[in-house]
Design a protein around this motif. Sequence first.
Motif, PDB file in Angstrom:
ATOM      1  N   GLY A 185      35.705  33.241  36.374  1.00 20.01           N
ATOM      2  CA  GLY A 185      36.044  34.196  37.422  1.00 20.01           C
ATOM      3  C   GLY A 185      36.515  33.507  38.687  1.00 20.01           C
ATOM      4  O   GLY A 185      37.472  33.947  39.336  1.00 20.01           O
ATOM      5  N   ILE A 186      35.853  32.410  39.051  1.00 16.76           N
ATOM      6  CA  ILE A 186      36.271  31.657  40.232  1.00 16.76           C
ATOM      7  C   ILE A 186      37.659  31.065  40.016  1.00 16.76           C
ATOM      8  O   ILE A 186      38.514  31.108  40.900  1.00 16.76           O
ATOM      9  N   ALA A 187      37.895  30.538  38.803  1.00 13.09           N
ATOM     10  CA  ALA A 187      39.212  29.968  38.489  1.00 13.09           C
ATOM     11  C   ALA A 187      40.294  31.037  38.570  1.00 13.09           C
ATOM     12  O   ALA A 187      41.367  30.811  39.143  1.00 13.09           O
ATOM     13  N   LEU A 188      40.034  32.212  38.014  1.00 12.89           N
ATOM     14  CA  LEU A 188      41.004  33.314  38.102  1.00 12.89           C
ATOM     15  C   LEU A 188      41.243  33.692  39.567  1.00 12.89           C
ATOM     16  O   LEU A 188      42.373  33.956  39.972  1.00 12.89           O
ATOM     17  N   GLY A 189      40.168  33.696  40.348  1.00 14.80           N
ATOM     18  CA  GLY A 189      40.291  33.989  41.773  1.00 14.80           C
ATOM     19  C   GLY A 189      41.193  32.986  42.477  1.00 14.80           C
ATOM     20  O   GLY A 189      42.038  33.368  43.297  1.00 14.80           O
ATOM     21  N   TRP A 190      41.034  31.713  42.152  1.00 18.16           N
ATOM     22  CA  TRP A 190      41.892  30.684  42.755  1.00 18.16           C
ATOM     23  C   TRP A 190      43.361  30.921  42.384  1.00 18.16           C
ATOM     24  O   TRP A 190      44.254  30.792  43.226  1.00 18.16           O
ATOM     25  N   MET A 191      43.593  31.272  41.111  1.00 17.44           N
ATOM     26  CA  MET A 191      44.968  31.506  40.659  1.00 17.44           C
ATOM     27  C   MET A 191      45.585  32.699  41.412  1.00 17.44           C
ATOM     28  O   MET A 191      46.708  32.615  41.905  1.00 17.44           O
ATOM     29  N   VAL A 192      44.836  33.803  41.504  1.00 14.53           N
ATOM     30  CA  VAL A 192      45.342  34.995  42.186  1.00 14.53           C
ATOM     31  C   VAL A 192      45.544  34.705  43.678  1.00 14.53           C
ATOM     32  O   VAL A 192      46.574  35.065  44.260  1.00 14.53           O
ATOM     33  N   ASN A 193      44.580  34.034  44.288  1.00 13.09           N
ATOM     34  CA  ASN A 193      44.700  33.716  45.713  1.00 13.09           C
ATOM     35  C   ASN A 193      45.876  32.786  45.982  1.00 13.09           C
ATOM     36  O   ASN A 193      46.579  32.939  46.984  1.00 13.09           O
ATOM     37  N   TYR A 194      46.092  31.811  45.099  1.00 16.62           N
ATOM     38  CA  TYR A 194      47.233  30.909  45.270  1.00 16.62           C
ATOM     39  C   TYR A 194      48.532  31.717  45.199  1.00 16.62           C
ATOM     40  O   TYR A 194      49.410  31.565  46.049  1.00 16.62           O
ATOM     41  N   SER A 195      48.644  32.579  44.201  1.00 14.09           N
ATOM     42  CA  SER A 195      49.853  33.396  44.047  1.00 14.09           C
ATOM     43  C   SER A 195      50.083  34.261  45.287  1.00 14.09           C
ATOM     44  O   SER A 195      51.201  34.327  45.807  1.00 14.09           O
ATOM     45  N   ASN A 196      49.031  34.920  45.765  1.00 12.82           N
ATOM     46  CA  ASN A 196      49.158  35.765  46.960  1.00 12.82           C
ATOM     47  C   ASN A 196      49.565  34.946  48.176  1.00 12.82           C
ATOM     48  O   ASN A 196      50.390  35.381  48.985  1.00 12.82           O
ATOM     49  N   THR A 197      48.983  33.769  48.321  1.00 14.54           N
ATOM     50  CA  THR A 197      49.292  32.916  49.472  1.00 14.54           C
ATOM     51  C   THR A 197      50.740  32.452  49.424  1.00 14.54           C
ATOM     52  O   THR A 197      51.435  32.451  50.440  1.00 14.54           O
ATOM     53  N   VAL A 198      51.211  32.063  48.243  1.00 16.14           N
ATOM     54  CA  VAL A 198      52.610  31.643  48.095  1.00 16.14           C
ATOM     55  C   VAL A 198      53.537  32.786  48.512  1.00 16.14           C
ATOM     56  O   VAL A 198      54.487  32.579  49.279  1.00 16.14           O
ATOM     57  N   GLU A 199      53.245  33.982  48.024  1.00 20.74           N
ATOM     58  CA  GLU A 199      54.094  35.127  48.384  1.00 20.74           C
ATOM     59  C   GLU A 199      54.074  35.382  49.883  1.00 20.74           C
ATOM     60  O   GLU A 199      55.123  35.631  50.489  1.00 20.74           O
ATOM     61  N   LYS A 200      52.887  35.313  50.486  1.00 20.62           N
ATOM     62  CA  LYS A 200      52.797  35.539  51.938  1.00 20.62           C
ATOM     63  C   LYS A 200      53.579  34.480  52.707  1.00 20.62           C
ATOM     64  O   LYS A 200      54.279  34.797  53.670  1.00 20.62           O
ATOM     65  N   ILE A 201      53.451  33.229  52.293  1.00 22.54           N
ATOM     66  CA  ILE A 201      54.142  32.144  53.002  1.00 22.54           C
ATOM     67  C   ILE A 201      55.657  32.311  52.901  1.00 22.54           C
ATOM     68  O   ILE A 201      56.379  32.101  53.875  1.00 22.54           O
TER      69      ILE A 201
END
Length: 190
Positions: free
Chosen positions: A72-88
Motif C-alpha cells: 500500500g505504501i509503495a502504491l501510494g508512492w507511485m500515485v503521489n509521484y504521478s500526481n506530483t509530476v502532473e502538478k509540476i
Amino acid sequence: MRGKNENEEVSIVSLINLSDSREIVEVSWNLPFVKKDTSLWEIVQSFKVFQQKPQKPDFRPLLNEAEGLREGIALGWMVNYSNTVEKIYKLRYDDRDSMFSTNLELIPKFEQQGFDIVPLEKRLRGLLSTKATIAHLELQLKETRVLLKNETDEKARMEEDIREHAKRIDDHDKRIKELVKMLSKEKARK
C-alpha cells in the motif's frame, strides 16, 4: 556474512514460494513485498507519467515498515509521484510561491525512493529562474516608469517656466519698445 536486508529479502522469497499458486507473484530485488492486488498495479502503471518515462523506484526502504503495509505504501508512492509530476508540468512561473516550495520539498523524498527527479527539478528550477527574472524585470519596469513620470513632470515644469520667462521677455520687450517710443517723442519735442 549477511546483512539485515539480505536476510529479509531471502525470507520474502521463501514466503513467495509458499504462496497460493492462483496468486500472481512478481518479485524483484527492489520489491520487498508480493504484488497481491495486480489490478491496482496495472492501473497505476498505466498512468501517463509511467508510460512516457518508466520508473525504477527502490522500495527496499519499505523493509522497515510492517509487511502488511508495504504494498500500500509503495502504491501510494507511485500515485503521489504521478500526481506530483502532473502538478509540476502544469505549473506556470506566475503560480504562488507555496506551490513551488511544496514541490521542491517533495523531490528529495521521491529521490530517496529511487524515482527519477532530474527532469522535475530542472523544470522547477527553470520556472523559478523565469519567475525571478520576470520579478526583476517588473521591478525595473516599475522604477523606470516612476523615473519617466518624474522626468515628464520636470519637463512640463520646465516648459511652463520657459513659457513664463518668454512671456516676461515679451512683456519687457513691449515695455522697452514703449519706453523707446516715449523717449523718441520726448526728444522730438525738444
